[in-house]
Design a protein around this motif. Structure first.
Motif, PDB file in Angstrom:
ATOM      1  N   UNK A  39      -4.486  -6.408  -2.065  1.00  0.00           N
ATOM      2  CA  UNK A  39      -3.292  -6.490  -1.350  1.00  0.00           C
ATOM      3  C   UNK A  39      -2.329  -5.920  -1.591  1.00  0.00           C
ATOM      4  N   UNK A  40      -1.643  -4.950  -0.805  1.00  0.00           N
ATOM      5  CA  UNK A  40      -0.343  -4.459  -1.009  1.00  0.00           C
ATOM      6  C   UNK A  40       0.822  -5.400  -0.115  1.00  0.00           C
ATOM      7  N   UNK A  41       1.536  -6.124  -0.961  1.00  0.00           N
ATOM      8  CA  UNK A  41       2.561  -6.819  -0.349  1.00  0.00           C
ATOM      9  C   UNK A  41       3.838  -5.774  -0.142  1.00  0.00           C
ATOM     10  N   UNK A  42       4.362  -5.658   0.972  1.00  0.00           N
ATOM     11  CA  UNK A  42       5.440  -4.877   1.183  1.00  0.00           C
ATOM     12  C   UNK A  42       6.783  -5.490   1.469  1.00  0.00           C
ATOM     13  N   UNK A  43       7.833  -5.377   0.511  1.00  0.00           N
ATOM     14  CA  UNK A  43       9.063  -5.988   1.104  1.00  0.00           C
ATOM     15  C   UNK A  43       9.980  -4.901   0.870  1.00  0.00           C
ATOM     16  N   UNK A  44      11.417  -4.945   1.237  1.00  0.00           N
ATOM     17  CA  UNK A  44      12.281  -4.154   1.230  1.00  0.00           C
ATOM     18  C   UNK A  44      12.291  -3.330  -0.023  1.00  0.00           C
ATOM     19  N   UNK A  45      11.938  -4.076  -1.208  1.00  0.00           N
ATOM     20  CA  UNK A  45      12.198  -3.463  -2.502  1.00  0.00           C
ATOM     21  C   UNK A  45      10.957  -2.606  -2.679  1.00  0.00           C
ATOM     22  N   UNK A  46      10.009  -2.495  -2.173  1.00  0.00           N
ATOM     23  CA  UNK A  46       8.880  -1.912  -2.501  1.00  0.00           C
ATOM     24  C   UNK A  46       8.975  -0.556  -2.662  1.00  0.00           C
ATOM     25  N   UNK A  47       9.925   0.079  -1.969  1.00  0.00           N
ATOM     26  CA  UNK A  47      10.104   1.626  -1.637  1.00  0.00           C
ATOM     27  C   UNK A  47      10.480   2.058  -3.130  1.00  0.00           C
ATOM     28  N   UNK A  48      11.011   1.293  -3.881  1.00  0.00           N
ATOM     29  CA  UNK A  48      11.626   1.936  -5.381  1.00  0.00           C
ATOM     30  C   UNK A  48      10.493   1.741  -6.255  1.00  0.00           C
ATOM     31  N   UNK A  49       9.149   1.419  -5.677  1.00  0.00           N
ATOM     32  CA  UNK A  49       7.899   1.082  -6.911  1.00  0.00           C
ATOM     33  C   UNK A  49       7.631   2.345  -7.360  1.00  0.00           C
ATOM     34  N   UNK A  50       7.556   2.469  -8.768  1.00  0.00           N
ATOM     35  CA  UNK A  50       6.911   3.712  -9.449  1.00  0.00           C
ATOM     36  C   UNK A  50       5.360   3.926  -9.183  1.00  0.00           C
ATOM     37  N   UNK A  51       4.755   2.949  -9.499  1.00  0.00           N
ATOM     38  CA  UNK A  51       3.195   2.878  -9.287  1.00  0.00           C
ATOM     39  C   UNK A  51       2.737   3.049  -7.845  1.00  0.00           C
ATOM     40  N   UNK A  52       3.548   2.869  -6.791  1.00  0.00           N
ATOM     41  CA  UNK A  52       2.895   2.933  -5.542  1.00  0.00           C
ATOM     42  C   UNK A  52       1.897   4.090  -5.208  1.00  0.00           C
ATOM     43  N   UNK A  53       2.444   5.406  -5.524  1.00  0.00           N
ATOM     44  CA  UNK A  53       1.383   6.537  -5.208  1.00  0.00           C
ATOM     45  C   UNK A  53       0.050   6.221  -5.986  1.00  0.00           C
ATOM     46  N   UNK A  54       0.180   6.017  -7.310  1.00  0.00           N
ATOM     47  CA  UNK A  54      -1.070   5.923  -7.952  1.00  0.00           C
ATOM     48  C   UNK A  54      -1.823   4.939  -7.372  1.00  0.00           C
ATOM     49  N   UNK A  55      -1.500   3.808  -7.146  1.00  0.00           N
ATOM     50  CA  UNK A  55      -2.188   2.445  -6.782  1.00  0.00           C
ATOM     51  C   UNK A  55      -2.939   2.867  -5.118  1.00  0.00           C
ATOM     52  N   UNK A  56      -1.990   3.408  -4.350  1.00  0.00           N
ATOM     53  CA  UNK A  56      -2.376   3.798  -3.163  1.00  0.00           C
ATOM     54  C   UNK A  56      -3.785   4.877  -3.329  1.00  0.00           C
ATOM     55  N   UNK A  57      -3.493   5.958  -4.182  1.00  0.00           N
ATOM     56  CA  UNK A  57      -4.494   7.005  -4.474  1.00  0.00           C
ATOM     57  C   UNK A  57      -5.869   6.122  -4.919  1.00  0.00           C
ATOM     58  N   UNK A  58      -5.620   5.218  -5.864  1.00  0.00           N
ATOM     59  CA  UNK A  58      -6.756   4.589  -6.586  1.00  0.00           C
ATOM     60  C   UNK A  58      -7.592   3.690  -5.379  1.00  0.00           C
ATOM     61  N   UNK A  59      -6.686   3.001  -4.804  1.00  0.00           N
ATOM     62  CA  UNK A  59      -7.220   2.117  -3.573  1.00  0.00           C
ATOM     63  C   UNK A  59      -8.148   3.196  -2.704  1.00  0.00           C
ATOM     64  N   UNK A  60      -7.481   4.154  -2.333  1.00  0.00           N
ATOM     65  CA  UNK A  60      -8.214   4.950  -1.402  1.00  0.00           C
ATOM     66  C   UNK A  60      -9.694   5.493  -1.774  1.00  0.00           C
ATOM     67  N   UNK A  61      -9.751   5.864  -3.122  1.00  0.00           N
ATOM     68  CA  UNK A  61     -10.844   6.477  -3.782  1.00  0.00           C
ATOM     69  C   UNK A  61     -11.721   5.543  -3.854  1.00  0.00           C
ATOM     70  N   UNK A  62     -11.456   4.239  -4.302  1.00  0.00           N
ATOM     71  CA  UNK A  62     -12.372   3.025  -4.546  1.00  0.00           C
ATOM     72  C   UNK A  62     -13.006   2.660  -3.071  1.00  0.00           C
ATOM     73  N   UNK A  63     -12.127   2.719  -2.194  1.00  0.00           N
ATOM     74  CA  UNK A  63     -12.567   2.545  -0.945  1.00  0.00           C
ATOM     75  C   UNK A  63     -13.647   3.447  -0.364  1.00  0.00           C
ATOM     76  N   UNK A  64     -13.379   4.764  -0.740  1.00  0.00           N
ATOM     77  CA  UNK A  64     -14.367   5.827  -0.163  1.00  0.00           C
ATOM     78  C   UNK A  64     -15.556   5.809  -1.069  1.00  0.00           C
ATOM     79  N   UNK A  65     -15.486   5.484  -2.134  1.00  0.00           N
ATOM     80  CA  UNK A  65     -16.635   5.393  -3.128  1.00  0.00           C
ATOM     81  C   UNK A  65     -17.372   3.969  -3.087  1.00  0.00           C
ATOM     82  N   UNK A  66     -17.067   3.216  -1.996  1.00  0.00           N
ATOM     83  CA  UNK A  66     -17.613   1.931  -1.615  1.00  0.00           C
ATOM     84  C   UNK A  66     -17.492   0.867  -2.707  1.00  0.00           C
TER      85      UNK A  66
END
Length: 716
Positions: A627-654
């Protein structure tokens, strides 16, 4: 009525079906038609009687098609038997076909020496003409003279039993032709190219001359081993063509000003040279080929597969390369290219392959370990700038000669351990990726390569961490004999301060004085997560009981959580900003207490010691949903890109069943652009508390999470 055993259609047998528009009688045993079998079918527009036994000289009376004069499509291909006499003229029953004045599509068999009578002149709306069961031996200037000039598609395929003699003006009756398909009609490529004279400086959609030459028709005048000259393509080069097929024609070479000298290369979208025997590029034609590819702005598909090539290609096959090399040969493929097929191309001398900015990440995802299977002889591979974040375990296994590998400017979080099996690597360029460390497996491998033949390793521009887990890597940087591009890599301390690895090495003991304790505490945490008790640990580690006792109160709660979860989570949750109270008092109790789910929340559940990135990756991998919980402050997240890439990778690899995005106190239009990486895999839940009743929103969230659990159990 296809695929039955019908032998005949009798008079008036279909008279009741006056509203019938389409009639299909394919793959039957029809050998006889009465005079009026189609009486009453005044609205019939499509009639398909292909793959039967209806002899053109017997089955078609002058009355046959009169009740269906509005027919627009007639297909009677694959009916005629193989003839005994290949030199006897065959008169087609034009008295029957003359009634079909509205016909736009005609599929019919081609006899050896065909004669089409004046009745075919009446098909003034004919647009497509397809011949099958082809026994043709002679294509003359008179063959098609009775057909309408309106024909735009001519298909004459598989005339393979005899050599088809041609006259140069045979296609003059079709001045508006857009599709010409002579696939596997043995007339020889040189003769087929001469037939294009009527279409000089015209626009055509498709020219298919695939396998029109064959070893069976090889002669001194028309040799199968063919060199393309400017004279042979003098007609072809003037035509604006979308799709061109010259496959399987014995082409062994081409002269300058021939195969890549089109007047309008920008027209081409697909080219096939499959199954020939010529070099696509070499030092003699390098300039001409590169000029062609620069101008081929719409080219999407290039098929060079099954080419038997044994001559030397000194250097490179490249994609969007700004080459500064002074020698050798290379070809720059156009950016429009979507598919390059070099399967089963025997070339034991190809040494350099460069695919920069070629969207290889998609190719790796779709084709995996098959992507480089035909590049066995390659010594230098450059796949930089391709947004690669996934590296299959056996991607490079076939490339036993690989000595230089460039993977800079990608999104890889680790150097693939599969390189441990490569013994010839002398240069590895891994700059500007997402490395936080380099594993001991890779550093040991690099040291072995240095001992064998020398090793250059480029690591600049990565996001290294200076923490206890990286002490060995920091020490290795300054003690290894491997030729590194720097000894001063930037790295981040645990408190966020950025220093360099030289400072970290020089002040190793000051910066990481507590690392031994930390490492030991990590081990203690692991043991505590099993059935060991604190008393047993005090006995086993009696010399350090004071240290353990002092920290036990800190780690106990986290260790107990880890025991309960056993490294398996229903949900991994990522959030940023000042919404902790809502998460703590509303969301978490709902999911954990009321719904009985197991959550992994980064700010609550991560143990001390392990790298944050590694822990995040492991936790996402072991979760059924994220679950990604997005609030107005989420834009400043330093880990956002890493978590997104990792989530996409784990989804594709099932491994991951659900990616759920919850928006709270933020409009959908303000969601960070980085989330475009996962939209194809994500479910959006918009939390609108101002609506008063949020029960429907809770139900939607629970349904998504429960479905993920059900899917997981089903897979198990």
């Amino acid at each position: 009525m296809s695929l039955n055993k019908l032998t005949t259609i009798a008079n008036n047998s279909l008279i009741k079906y006056r509203y019938l528009e389409e009639l299909y009688c394919r793959y039957n045993q029809l050998h006889d038609l009465s005079n009026r079998p189609f009486k009453g079918l005044h609205k019939l527009s499509i009639l398909d009687m292909s793959h039967n036994m209806l002899n053109l000289s017997k089955a078609y009376s002058s009355e046959l098609f009169r009740p269906i004069q509005n027919l627009s499509k007639l297909d009677i291909r694959s009916n005629m038997p193989q003839p005994i006499n290949y030199y006897k003229e065959f008169n087609y029953p034009d008295h029957a076909f003359g009634a079909l004045t509205e016909l736009t599509f005609l599929g019919i068999d081609m006899m050896p020496v065909p004669i089409y009578g004046s009745g075919f002149n009446r098909m003034t709306k004919l647009q497509e003409l397809h011949f099958q069961s082809c026994y043709l031996v002679s294509l003359t200037n008179k063959t098609f003279q009775r057909f309408s000039s309106s024909v735009e598609v001519l298909s004459l395929r598989n005339c393979r039993l005899k050599f088809v003699k041609t006259e140069d003006d045979a296609l003059i009756p079709f001045p508006h032709l857009r599709v010409l398909d002579f696939y596997e009609t043995f007339m020889h490529l040189t003769r087929a190219l001469l037939l294009l004279h009527p279409y000089r400086y015209r626009n055509m959609t498709t020219i298919n001359f695939g396998h029109v030459s064959d070893l069976s028709i090889d002669s001194d005048d028309l040799p199968y081993a063919l060199t393309i000259t400017p004279g042979l393509v003098r007609n072809l080069k003037t035509i604006c063509i979308d799709n061109l097929d010259l496959s399987e024609n014995g082409i062994v070479d081409y002269k300058r000003g021939s195969l890549f000298s089109f007047d309008q290369p920008e027209c081409l979208q697909k080219i096939s040279f499959k199954g020939n025997r010529f070099l696509l590029f070499n030092w003699k034609n390098q300039k001409e080929v590169n000029v062609f590819f620069v101008k081929a702005l719409r080219l999407k598909t290039l098929d060079y597969s099954y080419n038997v090539v044994n001559r030397i290609i000194p250097n490179a096959l490249t994609s969007n390369l700004k080459s500064t090399s002074g020698g050798g040969s290379y070809v720059i493929l156009p950016q429009s290219l979507e598919q390059l097929d070099i399967s089963y191309t025997v070339n034991n001398n190809l040494k350099t392959v460069i695919f920069k900015e070629a969207s290889l990440n998609d190719g790796i995802r779709h084709h995996g370990n098959r992507l480089f299977k035909d590049l066995r002889s390659v010594e230098l591979l450059d796949i930089s700038e391709n947004s690669i974040w996934y590296f299959p375990d056996e991607l490079l296994n076939t490339m036993s000669n690989l000595s230089s590998l460039y993977i800079s400017k990608n999104l890889l979080t680790s150097i693939p351990v599969q390189l441990n099996g490569q013994t010839n690597i002398k240069i590895l360029d891994f700059r500007k990726n997402l490395l936080t460390s380099v594993s001991s497996t890779i550093t040991n491998w690099a040291d072995r390569m240095q001992q064998l033949h020398g090793m250059t390793l480029k690591l600049d521009g990565n996001a290294f961490e200076c923490n206890c887990n990286n002490v060995d890597f920091i020490r290795w940087i300054h003690t290894t004999k491997v030729d590194l591009d720097s000894r001063l890599y930037n790295c981040k301390l645990s408190n966020g301060t950025v220093i360099d690895t030289l400072i970290a090495y020089n002040y190793l003991h000051d910066l990481f004085a507590d690392c031994k304790n930390t490492v030991w505490l990590t081990l203690a945490s692991t043991l505590l997560s099993t059935s060991f008790t604190i008393s047993l640990l005090l006995v086993v580690y009696s010399k350090r009981w004071k240290i353990l006792f002092s920290v036990y109160g800190i780690i106990r709660r986290k260790v107990e959580r880890k025991v309960r979860k056993s490294y398996q989570y229903d949900v991994y949750m990522s959030y940023e900003g000042e919404i902790v109270i809502w998460i703590k008092d509303v969301l978490v109790p709902k999911l954990e207490t009321e719904w009985g789910m197991t959550l992994c929340i980064k700010d609550r559940d991560f143990l001390i010691g392990p790298s944050l990135a590694d822990t995040e990756a492991e936790s996402i991998q072991n979760s059924r949903s994220i679950i990604f919980l997005i609030t107005p402050e989420f834009k400043s997240s330093r880990d956002c890109l890493f978590e997104l890439d990792r989530a996409k990778y784990e989804k594709i690899t099932k491994n991951l069943e659900r990616i759920i995005v919850i928006t709270k106190d933020i409009t959908i239009t303000d969601i960070p652009v980085e989330f475009s990486y996962i939209w194809n895999y994500a479910f959006l839940v918009e939390w609108l508390e101002d609506l008063g009743d949020v029960d429907d929103t809770w139900r939607k969230l629970r349904m998504l999470l429960n479905d993920a659990i059900l899917l997981h159990n089903k897979h198990v």
